[in-house]
Design a protein around this motif. Structure first.
Motif, short mmCIF file in Angstrom:
data_model
loop_
_atom_site.label_atom_id
_atom_site.label_comp_id
_atom_site.label_asym_id
_atom_site.label_seq_id
_atom_site.Cartn_x
_atom_site.Cartn_y
_atom_site.Cartn_z
N GLU A 145 0.82 -1.20 0.00
CA GLU A 145 0.00 0.00 0.00
C GLU A 145 0.85 1.25 0.00
OE1 GLU A 145 -2.33 1.00 3.59
OE2 GLU A 145 -1.28 -0.65 4.57
N ARG A 181 0.37 9.79 -7.61
CA ARG A 181 0.68 9.27 -8.95
C ARG A 181 2.10 8.69 -8.96
NH1 ARG A 181 -0.48 13.46 -11.96
NH2 ARG A 181 -2.53 12.70 -12.54
N THR A 200 2.19 5.44 -6.92
CA THR A 200 1.49 4.37 -7.64
C THR A 200 2.35 3.86 -8.79
OG1 THR A 200 -0.64 5.34 -7.04
CG2 THR A 200 -0.64 3.78 -8.88
N HIS A 203 3.72 0.03 -9.43
CA HIS A 203 3.43 -0.75 -10.64
C HIS A 203 4.68 -0.95 -11.50
CE1 HIS A 203 -0.83 -1.07 -10.07
NE2 HIS A 203 -1.08 0.23 -10.21
N VAL A 206 -1.75 -2.05 -6.50
CA VAL A 206 -1.24 -1.16 -5.45
C VAL A 206 -2.46 -0.73 -4.65
CG1 VAL A 206 -0.10 1.03 -4.95
CG2 VAL A 206 0.71 -0.39 -6.85
N LEU A 229 -7.21 9.70 -5.09
CA LEU A 229 -7.09 8.30 -5.50
C LEU A 229 -8.09 7.94 -6.59
CD1 LEU A 229 -6.39 6.82 -1.98
CD2 LEU A 229 -4.73 7.09 -3.85
N TYR A 246 -8.01 4.59 -8.85
CA TYR A 246 -8.21 3.60 -7.78
C TYR A 246 -9.71 3.32 -7.66
CZ TYR A 246 -3.48 3.80 -5.80
OH TYR A 246 -2.12 3.69 -5.61
N THR A 287 -7.95 0.13 -4.60
CA THR A 287 -6.92 -0.59 -5.34
C THR A 287 -6.73 0.02 -6.72
OG1 THR A 287 -7.50 -2.62 -4.19
CG2 THR A 287 -6.25 -2.87 -6.22
N SER A 288 -5.46 0.13 -7.11
CA SER A 288 -5.09 0.49 -8.47
C SER A 288 -4.59 -0.79 -9.13
CB SER A 288 -3.96 1.54 -8.46
OG SER A 288 -3.42 1.70 -9.76
#
Length: 175
Positions: free
Chosen positions: A92, A112, A115, A119, A127, A142, A147, A165-166
């Motif tokens: 997270e 951003r 994240t 990734h 993420v 988010l 997300y 969640t992304s």
């Protein structure tokens, strides 16, 4: 383990001892600190937390933790870490900005960057973020970044934590 990261306006670097006062001030600010973990703690507890970052998290390379700077000035805190929650098996993002840096779009830029680090650098398909349901600014950031809500977690104090969640979109399968 904690690399330096840069975005258009932000630089993220590992904390140094001279950042302690800024770190403690951020976590002690009611408008900011209430959203971190269990909320506002004593200044001594925040100083101890800062000490653990320098003396434990960095030397043991547990996970990246950054001081966030804008135009060379400390404006916040960021982490990409394994979630301590048993219901969330994953990594997270955690972030917070000083009150005087709000409204400049830095939260979106920071989230951003974190994240993308998750990734692209760590290779994570997902993420995660956990956010108090009343933290509208963070939820807006988010959501803007794509997300999606994964679940609502009722807390003992009657509040609700949202798990967002992304996900990296699945690659199309070639015919």
């Amino acid at each position: 383990m904690t690399p330096e990261l840069r975005s258009e306006r932000l630089s993220l670097s590992p904390y140094v001892a001279s950042d302690e006062a800024d770190f403690v001030a951020l976590f002690q600010d009611e408008a900011v600190g209430r959203w971190f973990g269990d909320g506002i703690q004593s200044a001594a507890e925040d100083q101890a937390l800062f000490g653990r970052i320098l003396d434990l998290i960095y030397p043991e390379e547990r996970f990246p933790v950054w001081a966030v700077r804008h135009e060379g000035r400390y404006v916040g805190h960021a982490e990409v870490k394994p979630s301590p929650e048993t219901w969330l098996d994953g990594t997270e993002i955690v972030y917070g900005l000083t009150r005087d840096s709000w409204g400049l779009g830095l939260g979106t830029e920071l989230a951003r960057l974190l994240t993308a680090y998750g990734h692209e650098t760590l290779g994570l398909a997902e993420v995660h973020a956990t956010v108090d349901s009343e933290n509208a600014p963070s939820l807006a950031v988010l959501t803007r970044l794509g997300y999606v809500r994964a679940r609502e977690i009722p807390e003992e104090d009657g509040k609700v934590t949202l798990h967002l969640t992304s996900r990296i979109p699945a690659s199309p399968v070639a015919p």
